[in-house]
Design a protein around this motif. Structure first.
Motif, PDB file in Angstrom:
ATOM      1  N   THR A 223       0.854  -1.192   0.000  1.00 24.15           N
ATOM      2  CA  THR A 223       0.000   0.000   0.000  1.00 24.15           C
ATOM      3  C   THR A 223       0.889   1.241   0.000  1.00 24.15           C
ATOM      4  OG1 THR A 223      -0.111   0.020   2.416  1.00 24.15           O
ATOM      5  CG2 THR A 223      -1.846  -1.191   1.264  1.00 24.15           C
ATOM      6  N   SER A 224       0.267   2.393  -0.166  1.00 25.65           N
ATOM      7  CA  SER A 224       1.054   3.617  -0.374  1.00 25.65           C
ATOM      8  C   SER A 224       1.763   4.122   0.872  1.00 25.65           C
ATOM      9  CB  SER A 224       0.165   4.726  -0.914  1.00 25.65           C
ATOM     10  OG  SER A 224      -0.239   4.415  -2.213  1.00 25.65           O
ATOM     11  N   GLY A 225       1.362   3.645   2.052  1.00 24.77           N
ATOM     12  CA  GLY A 225       2.010   4.138   3.271  1.00 24.77           C
ATOM     13  C   GLY A 225       1.547   5.537   3.649  1.00 24.77           C
ATOM     14  N   THR A 226       0.338   5.907   3.219  1.00 27.65           N
ATOM     15  CA  THR A 226      -0.176   7.244   3.522  1.00 27.65           C
ATOM     16  C   THR A 226      -0.503   7.362   5.010  1.00 27.65           C
ATOM     17  OG1 THR A 226      -1.183   7.132   1.343  1.00 27.65           O
ATOM     18  CG2 THR A 226      -1.820   8.982   2.717  1.00 27.65           C
ATOM     19  N   THR A 227      -1.057   6.297   5.573  1.00 28.76           N
ATOM     20  CA  THR A 227      -1.502   6.374   6.967  1.00 28.76           C
ATOM     21  C   THR A 227      -0.546   5.684   7.937  1.00 28.76           C
ATOM     22  OG1 THR A 227      -2.841   4.404   6.574  1.00 28.76           O
ATOM     23  CG2 THR A 227      -3.946   6.519   6.368  1.00 28.76           C
ATOM     24  N   LYS A 231       1.420  -1.932   3.940  1.00 26.20           N
ATOM     25  CA  LYS A 231       1.025  -3.328   4.130  1.00 26.20           C
ATOM     26  C   LYS A 231       1.178  -4.045   2.802  1.00 26.20           C
ATOM     27  CE  LYS A 231      -2.561  -1.068   5.103  1.00 26.20           C
ATOM     28  NZ  LYS A 231      -2.943   0.209   5.619  1.00 26.20           N
ATOM     29  N   TRP A 267       3.163   1.269  -7.888  1.00 19.33           N
ATOM     30  CA  TRP A 267       1.890   1.538  -7.209  1.00 19.33           C
ATOM     31  C   TRP A 267       0.842   0.680  -7.910  1.00 19.33           C
ATOM     32  CZ3 TRP A 267      -1.506   6.309  -8.507  1.00 19.33           C
ATOM     33  CH2 TRP A 267      -2.597   6.387  -7.637  1.00 19.33           C
ATOM     34  N   GLY A 342      -6.776   7.920  -6.745  1.00 18.30           N
ATOM     35  CA  GLY A 342      -5.684   7.954  -5.773  1.00 18.30           C
ATOM     36  C   GLY A 342      -5.973   8.855  -4.594  1.00 18.30           C
ATOM     37  N   PRO A 344      -9.018  12.201  -3.422  1.00 20.92           N
ATOM     38  CA  PRO A 344     -10.223  12.889  -3.888  1.00 20.92           C
ATOM     39  C   PRO A 344      -9.861  13.915  -4.959  1.00 20.92           C
ATOM     40  CG  PRO A 344      -9.664  13.524  -1.622  1.00 20.92           C
ATOM     41  CD  PRO A 344      -8.779  12.383  -1.987  1.00 20.92           C
ATOM     42  N   ASP A 363     -13.720  10.999 -11.722  1.00 21.18           N
ATOM     43  CA  ASP A 363     -13.052  10.501 -10.519  1.00 21.18           C
ATOM     44  C   ASP A 363     -13.489   9.063 -10.262  1.00 21.18           C
ATOM     45  OD1 ASP A 363     -11.596  10.408  -8.183  1.00 21.18           O
ATOM     46  OD2 ASP A 363     -13.093  11.441  -6.975  1.00 21.18           O
ATOM     47  N   ASN A 364     -12.569   8.242  -9.783  1.00 27.28           N
ATOM     48  CA  ASN A 364     -12.983   6.929  -9.283  1.00 27.28           C
ATOM     49  C   ASN A 364     -12.166   6.511  -8.076  1.00 27.28           C
ATOM     50  OD1 ASN A 364     -10.673   5.453 -10.427  1.00 27.28           O
ATOM     51  ND2 ASN A 364     -11.676   5.857 -12.388  1.00 27.28           N
ATOM     52  N   GLN A 367      -8.723   0.851  -3.837  1.00 33.04           N
ATOM     53  CA  GLN A 367      -7.573   0.722  -2.934  1.00 33.04           C
ATOM     54  C   GLN A 367      -6.681  -0.416  -3.409  1.00 33.04           C
ATOM     55  OE1 GLN A 367      -9.867  -0.348   0.653  1.00 33.04           O
ATOM     56  NE2 GLN A 367      -9.262   1.646   1.455  1.00 33.04           N
ATOM     57  N   THR A 368      -5.465  -0.426  -2.906  1.00 28.10           N
ATOM     58  CA  THR A 368      -4.564  -1.546  -3.181  1.00 28.10           C
ATOM     59  C   THR A 368      -5.293  -2.859  -2.854  1.00 28.10           C
ATOM     60  OG1 THR A 368      -2.748  -0.144  -2.473  1.00 28.10           O
ATOM     61  CG2 THR A 368      -2.275  -2.487  -2.664  1.00 28.10           C
ATOM     62  N   ASP A 452     -12.072   4.305   5.053  1.00 27.63           N
ATOM     63  CA  ASP A 452     -12.381   5.650   4.558  1.00 27.63           C
ATOM     64  C   ASP A 452     -13.784   6.040   5.011  1.00 27.63           C
ATOM     65  OD1 ASP A 452      -9.990   5.826   3.224  1.00 27.63           O
ATOM     66  OD2 ASP A 452     -10.816   5.425   1.242  1.00 27.63           O
ATOM     67  N   ARG A 467     -10.020   9.972   5.290  1.00 26.39           N
ATOM     68  CA  ARG A 467      -9.636   8.715   5.914  1.00 26.39           C
ATOM     69  C   ARG A 467     -10.021   8.824   7.377  1.00 26.39           C
ATOM     70  NH1 ARG A 467      -5.334   6.154   3.038  1.00 26.39           N
ATOM     71  NH2 ARG A 467      -4.930   7.332   1.158  1.00 26.39           N
ATOM     72  N   LYS A 561       0.135  10.835  -3.084  1.00 23.79           N
ATOM     73  CA  LYS A 561      -0.882  11.194  -2.084  1.00 23.79           C
ATOM     74  C   LYS A 561      -0.326  12.156  -1.045  1.00 23.79           C
ATOM     75  CE  LYS A 561      -2.625   6.632  -2.703  1.00 23.79           C
ATOM     76  NZ  LYS A 561      -4.058   6.504  -2.739  1.00 23.79           N
TER      77      LYS A 561
END
Ligand code: ATP
Ligand code: MG
Length: 585
Positions: A223-227, A231, A267, A342, A344, A363-364, A367-368, A452, A467, A561
């Motif tokens: 995953t992107s590691g945004t939060t 993982k 990604w 990716g 909003p 827009d769509n 998630q990973t 989310d 999130r 992100k």
């Protein structure tokens, strides 16, 4: 805010009735019926690479261009479906000859170029679990991922190997084979590694695909590691159906399209929609091997005659930052569909698309973990700018809240809660590597919980709130950062905005905004006050930022992100946490 719905014009005709193989719409969609669009392996199994490549190579479309590389040195290189079949067979033979068994992990650490795509697709043919990584990762994030993923084969360039991997080789006892190539086409000679091109040159073009099934593991994506710490989400070959259906319904891919996905395969978007979906639908996919450059990107849309474009809000914001004059110097009359994922997508960006590109941006959301697009402003329906759209065929979504007894309460229209998706769908991940508990915690009954927060309106459109970690609670209000950021973005000076909550003894939290400005605009006290005033007028004093700080640019992940948690940690003087995916732009 420009909230008007964008109705479709004749140019954006709905996709659904145009397809010859629409055997599963009309009577209602079911994944089971949809599965008929895939061929399956001759002996009844299922393999992603077979569906993506060989099926077309063995048909009348064999000579159709599959991949077109725009290389860094300015040259263009194209592979037809037949050539791609032969080349990926060679790669699979190299693996088989080395004794690499199905299920073994192949990591692909490559700059965008032919080798990366041969590695992913050839690895899948040999039944390997393939994990593409960002070439820009430093040694530390690489080591974490290679170790966690039990890497046994690594495909990389000589330069990347020397710079990033050679020094840690002793720490990777499971790494048996390193396949190296020289990016300028020469030979490699590094101890303990093999020269990929020498092996490819003597490998056979015939390969019998390993008999994988829909449940066999295929790809491992971090995953992107945004939060927090990324993982590792494990996917299966059956995801081919999700890629196919979503490529068709959400991206409107038709056989004659020339398609460009700007995401790097490090990604998940760059794999699901930069490699697999376009090939599954038999289109020509353009791969830009260079970095972002507004002028060059407009040039690609024009010169390559791109018809369908899939990009991300961060890229769109950078194009907006570069100004409309640049865009207007380029003509791309064949461009007919633009989508974004990716983060909003601010309503301002949707309208910018309509005014500057001549097409609104769709827009769509996904998630990973979901493996493919789940919610979208579908080509066939009006766009509500600022909304993620509606669930795709085969996707059941809901807004839920955890009830006290541990069950889920399904909420009604316009209530804010967690976005949940009903299982199963073919692209769904099967575990977080080494974190089975965490995986289990994503589910309550049949529902997968996305983490989310969102709401659904009376027309069935879903709106992203934030999130769960980023939502701000101030004086009893629940404030979604996206709403505040979108309001700031409406101001003509603002290029990007990120909003965090700061602890406050009286209000719980207060809103602080970080803003970067468009080219030609300078920070000043007057502008600071003007922006806060603008946000107050738009949002009311309770929701508008109390503080605002100018930054030259905002911290982002490599997938583009905004890393609000990093801004927050810095603001509060807390440890920065995992920054392995931070892009140092
Ligand atoms: P991590 O899970 O490591 O924190 P991440 O969630 O950013 O990282 P991805 O799987 O790449 O990793 O991103 C999925 C998330 O991106 C979604 O959960 C959502 O928060 C956000 N996202 C994606 N598309 C959209 C969209 N169209 N609108 C709003 N948010 C989006
Ligand atoms: Mg996530």
């Amino acid at each position: 805010m420009r909230t008007a719905i964008i109705e479709k014009t004749a140019r954006d005709l709905p996709v659904i009735p145009n397809w010859p193989d629409d055997r599963f719409v009309g009577a209602g969609f079911s994944w089971q019926a949809a599965a008929g669009v895939l061929s399956g392996l001759p002996d009844g199994g299922l393999n992603l690479a077979y569906e993506a490549v060989d099926r077309h190579a063995d048909s009348a479309r064999a000579g159709h261009p599959a991949l077109r590389f725009l290389e860094r040195n300015g040259s263009r290189r194209e592979l037809s479906y037949l050539q791609l079949k032969r080349q990926t067979n060679r790669f699979a033979n190299v693996l088989a000859k080395l004794g690499v068994a199905p299920g073994q992990r192949l990591f692909v650490l490559c700059n965008r170029g032919v080798e990366l795509y041969l590695g992913v697709l050839g690895g899948l043919k040999n039944g390997c679990v393939v994990s593409p990584l960002f070439a820009a990762f430093g040694p530390e994030p690489l080591e974490t991922r290679l170790s966690l993923g039990d890497c046994s084969v690594l495909l990389t360039s000589e330069t990347l190997y020397r710079k990033k991997v050679a020094g840690m080789r002793a720490k990777l006892p499971l790494l048996e084979h390193v396949l190296l190539y020289d990016e300028s086409g020469g030979h490699t000679q590094v101890d303990g590694t093999l020269d990929l091109h020498e092996l490819l040159a003597v490998a056979s073009e015939e390969f019998e695909i390993v008999p994988t099934t829909a449940d066999s593991p295929s790809l491992l994506h971090f995953t992107s590691g945004t939060t927090g710490t990324p993982k590792g989400a494990l996917h299966v070959h059956g995801a081919a159906l999700t890629h196919y259906v979503t490529g068709k319904y959400a991206l409107d891919l038709h056989p004659d399209d020339i398609y460009w996905c700007t995401a790097d395969p490090g990604w998940v978007t760059g794999t699901s929609y930069g490699i697999l979906a376009p090939l599954l639908l038999g289109v020509t996919s353009v791969i830009d091997c260079g970095d972002f450059d507004a002028e060059r990107w407009y040039g690609i849309l024009e010169k390559e005659r791109i018809s369908v474009w899939y990009t991300a809000p961060t890229a769109i914001r950078m194009l907006m930052k570069a100004g409309p004059e640049l865009a207007r110097r380029h003509f791309h009359p064949q461009l007919r569909f633009v989508a974004s994922v990716g983060e909003p997508l601010n309503p301002e960006a949707v309208w910018w698309g309509k005014e500057v590109l001549g097409l609104p941006i769709h827009d769509n959301w996904w998630q990973t973990e979901t493996g493919g697009i789940m919610i979208a402003n579908l080509p066939a329906m009006p766009i509500k700018p600022g909304s993620m759209g509606k669930p795709l065929p085969g996707v059941e979504a809901a807004i839920v809240r955890h009830a006290e007894d541990g069950s889920l309460a399904i909420l009604g229209d316009d209530e804010i809660g967690e976005l949940a998706l009903k299982q199963p769908w073919p692209g769904m991940f099967r575990t977080y590597l080494g974190q089975q508990d965490r995986y289990q915690r994503c589910f309550v009954g049949d529902w997968y919980l996305s983490g989310d927060l969102a709401r659904r309106d009376a027309d069935g459109y879903y709106w992203f709130i934030g999130r769960s970690d980023d939502v701000i609670k101030s004086a009893g209000h629940l404030i979604g950062p996206f709403e505040v950021e979108s309001a700031l973005m409406e101001h003509s000076a603002v290029a990007e905005a990120a909003v965090i909550g700061k602890p406050d003894s009286l209000l719980g939290e207060t809103v602080k905004a970080f803003v970067s400005l468009k080219r030609g605009r300078e920070p000043s006290e007057a502008l600071h006050d003007e922006l806060i005033g603008h946000a107050r007028k738009r949002l009311g004093a309770a929701v508008a930022p109390k503080e605002l700080e100018f930054l030259p640019s905002l911290p982002r992940t490599r997938s583009g992100k905004l890393m609000r948690r990093l801004l927050k940690a810095r603001e509060l003087g807390l440890p920065e946490g995992d920054t392995s995916t931070l892009e140092n732009s």
